[in-house]
Design a protein around this motif. Structure first.
Motif, PDB file in Angstrom:
ATOM      1  N   HIS A  72       0.868  -1.179   0.000  1.00  0.00           N
ATOM      2  CA  HIS A  72       0.000   0.000   0.000  1.00  0.00           C
ATOM      3  C   HIS A  72       0.906   1.231   0.000  1.00  0.00           C
ATOM      4  CE1 HIS A  72      -3.013   2.956   1.235  1.00  0.00           C
ATOM      5  NE2 HIS A  72      -3.935   2.057   0.971  1.00  0.00           N
ATOM      6  N   LEU A  73       0.550   2.230  -0.796  1.00  0.00           N
ATOM      7  CA  LEU A  73       1.419   3.397  -0.954  1.00  0.00           C
ATOM      8  C   LEU A  73       1.180   4.476   0.096  1.00  0.00           C
ATOM      9  CD1 LEU A  73       1.342   3.695  -4.843  1.00  0.00           C
ATOM     10  CD2 LEU A  73       3.037   2.564  -3.395  1.00  0.00           C
ATOM     11  N   GLY A  74       0.173   4.288   0.940  1.00  0.00           N
ATOM     12  CA  GLY A  74      -0.058   5.244   2.015  1.00  0.00           C
ATOM     13  C   GLY A  74      -0.376   6.637   1.497  1.00  0.00           C
ATOM     14  N   MET A  75       0.154   7.657   2.174  1.00  0.00           N
ATOM     15  CA  MET A  75      -0.125   9.055   1.821  1.00  0.00           C
ATOM     16  C   MET A  75       0.831   9.581   0.755  1.00  0.00           C
ATOM     17  SD  MET A  75      -2.665  10.102   3.766  1.00  0.00           S
ATOM     18  CE  MET A  75      -2.529  11.883   3.803  1.00  0.00           C
ATOM     19  N   SER A  76       2.063   9.091   0.757  1.00  0.00           N
ATOM     20  CA  SER A  76       3.079   9.719  -0.087  1.00  0.00           C
ATOM     21  C   SER A  76       3.987   8.710  -0.773  1.00  0.00           C
ATOM     22  CB  SER A  76       3.943  10.666   0.766  1.00  0.00           C
ATOM     23  OG  SER A  76       4.553   9.944   1.832  1.00  0.00           O
ATOM     24  N   GLY A  77       3.640   7.438  -0.722  1.00  0.00           N
ATOM     25  CA  GLY A  77       4.524   6.415  -1.262  1.00  0.00           C
ATOM     26  C   GLY A  77       4.488   6.313  -2.776  1.00  0.00           C
ATOM     27  N   SER A  78       5.542   5.732  -3.327  1.00  0.00           N
ATOM     28  CA  SER A  78       5.603   5.481  -4.769  1.00  0.00           C
ATOM     29  C   SER A  78       6.503   4.282  -5.029  1.00  0.00           C
ATOM     30  CB  SER A  78       6.144   6.707  -5.519  1.00  0.00           C
ATOM     31  OG  SER A  78       7.478   6.981  -5.122  1.00  0.00           O
ATOM     32  N   LEU A  79       6.297   3.649  -6.169  1.00  0.00           N
ATOM     33  CA  LEU A  79       7.134   2.553  -6.637  1.00  0.00           C
ATOM     34  C   LEU A  79       7.780   2.959  -7.949  1.00  0.00           C
ATOM     35  CD1 LEU A  79       4.810  -0.543  -6.028  1.00  0.00           C
ATOM     36  CD2 LEU A  79       6.818   0.099  -4.671  1.00  0.00           C
ATOM     37  N   ARG A  80       9.025   2.590  -8.122  1.00  0.00           N
ATOM     38  CA  ARG A  80       9.669   2.832  -9.411  1.00  0.00           C
ATOM     39  C   ARG A  80      10.654   1.720  -9.713  1.00  0.00           C
ATOM     40  NH1 ARG A  80      14.006   7.725  -8.294  1.00  0.00           N
ATOM     41  NH2 ARG A  80      14.245   7.356  -6.069  1.00  0.00           N
ATOM     42  N   ILE A  81      10.994   1.621 -10.975  1.00  0.00           N
ATOM     43  CA  ILE A  81      11.922   0.603 -11.465  1.00  0.00           C
ATOM     44  C   ILE A  81      13.262   1.265 -11.739  1.00  0.00           C
ATOM     45  CG2 ILE A  81      12.353  -1.113 -13.242  1.00  0.00           C
ATOM     46  CD1 ILE A  81       9.914  -1.739 -11.468  1.00  0.00           C
ATOM     47  N   LEU A  82      14.326   0.703 -11.149  1.00  0.00           N
ATOM     48  CA  LEU A  82      15.664   1.270 -11.258  1.00  0.00           C
ATOM     49  C   LEU A  82      16.673   0.153 -11.508  1.00  0.00           C
ATOM     50  CD1 LEU A  82      15.463   3.589  -8.115  1.00  0.00           C
ATOM     51  CD2 LEU A  82      15.458   4.374 -10.488  1.00  0.00           C
ATOM     52  N   PRO A  83      17.871   0.483 -11.989  1.00  0.00           N
ATOM     53  CA  PRO A  83      18.910  -0.551 -12.106  1.00  0.00           C
ATOM     54  C   PRO A  83      19.405  -0.962 -10.730  1.00  0.00           C
ATOM     55  CG  PRO A  83      19.786   1.611 -12.706  1.00  0.00           C
ATOM     56  CD  PRO A  83      18.300   1.786 -12.531  1.00  0.00           C
ATOM     57  N   CYS A  84      19.758  -2.228 -10.565  1.00  0.00           N
ATOM     58  CA  CYS A  84      20.359  -2.676  -9.312  1.00  0.00           C
ATOM     59  C   CYS A  84      21.621  -1.858  -9.049  1.00  0.00           C
ATOM     60  CB  CYS A  84      20.704  -4.165  -9.379  1.00  0.00           C
ATOM     61  SG  CYS A  84      19.246  -5.230  -9.367  1.00  0.00           S
ATOM     62  N   GLY A  85      21.803  -1.450  -7.808  1.00  0.00           N
ATOM     63  CA  GLY A  85      22.944  -0.619  -7.472  1.00  0.00           C
ATOM     64  C   GLY A  85      22.657   0.866  -7.538  1.00  0.00           C
ATOM     65  N   ALA A  86      21.417   1.249  -7.844  1.00  0.00           N
ATOM     66  CA  ALA A  86      21.049   2.670  -7.895  1.00  0.00           C
ATOM     67  C   ALA A  86      21.255   3.300  -6.518  1.00  0.00           C
ATOM     68  CB  ALA A  86      19.590   2.823  -8.331  1.00  0.00           C
ATOM     69  N   SER A  87      21.671   4.565  -6.509  1.00  0.00           N
ATOM     70  CA  SER A  87      21.924   5.255  -5.245  1.00  0.00           C
ATOM     71  C   SER A  87      20.656   5.285  -4.393  1.00  0.00           C
ATOM     72  CB  SER A  87      22.423   6.676  -5.499  1.00  0.00           C
ATOM     73  OG  SER A  87      21.455   7.409  -6.235  1.00  0.00           O
TER      74      SER A  87
END
Length: 270
Positions: A72-87
């Protein structure tokens, strides 16, 4: 808060990158979200494949062979796709690494989101009492009439009640009631069957349009901030208090219902 169209857009945005991928690692940097992240979660999902991603209300359901990961993203959550090792940023709480060399990251500044688990053959308490999906056949005029019968509750509060129907958040409740010509303050039990039928159609129409417009944001889930935001649709009442109604020119009114801002037209909505 992300509403149903935003959550559905999130599902569509990440699904091509996550479905049928094997989880190679799960890193939980902050387990204290709205509810604690289960300690055993890595051993339940690492090495297994994500079969599919579904949505129930505002919950994203990641289906595995032995159970379901609930996000659940709650009030301010988000999901994104990034390369492994992303900062890693301050509010990046959970990473699910995939065999593609990418990872799915949950970012949640206010920590009102959730990452939970449901074993096969069980139903998580958070999902147990939810009403029907608003775009499903189960949500029809006859069903809404039964829910409204004898109720003094304001119709806006009733359609925002997830036990009645899921996913009709504040923005879309305002818009649907204006679309249907119904005063949001009116007692649910005092609305005719014909007007409730119009309201069901309006809810479906407004949500479907928002989801459709969300398609243009899908690219943001890879390497972007992962946030679809509120879609660039023309809102007829929400956020427009004091402005003229698009339909009749009457100045839109604003009241508080259930501590939520409610904007409506006194001329068009009865």
């Amino acid at each position: 808060m992300p509403e149903l169209p935003e959550v559905e857009t999130t599902r569509r945005g990440i699904a091509p990158h996550v479905e049928q991928r094997r989880v190679t690692a799960l890193e939980v940097r902050q387990p204290r979200l709205r509810w604690p992240v289960p300690d055993q979660l890595p051993q339940w999902v690492v090495g297994d494949r994500v079969i599919s991603i579904e949505r129930r209300a505002k919950y994203l359901l990641f289906k595995f062979a032995r159970g379901t990961l609930i996000v659940h993203l709650g009030m301010s959550g988000s999901l994104r796709i990034l390369p492994c090792g992303a900062s890693i940023g301050k509010h990046d709480h959970v990473d699910m690494q995939l065999d593609s060399g990418q990872l799915m990251r949950l970012t949640d500044p206010r920590r009102f989101g959730a990452v939970l688990w449901q074993e096969n053959g069980t139903l998580h308490p958070l999902l147990a009492s939810l009403g029907p999906e608003p775009l499903s056949e189960a949500f029809d005029a006859e069903y809404l009439q039964r829910c409204c019968r004898g109720r003094r509750t304001a119709i806006k509060a009733l359609i925002m009640n997830a036990d009645v129907v899921v996913g009709v958040g504040n923005i879309y409740a305002n818009e649907a009631l204006h679309n249907a010509g119904i005063d949001p303050r009116r007692a649910a039990g005092r609305i005719s069957a014909a007007r409730l039928e119009r309201l069901v159609a309006a809810i479906k129409r407004v949500l479907a349009a928002a989801i459709e417009q969300g398609g243009t944001t899908l690219r943001d889930f890879v390497g972007g901030d992962g946030k679809p935001g509120y879609f660039k649709q023309e809102l007829h009442v929400y956020g427009r208090a004091g402005e003229p109604c698009h339909q009749c020119g009457e100045i839109l009114s604003e009241v508080k219902l259930g501590q939520r801002s409610t904007v409506f037209c006194r001329q068009c909505q009865r």
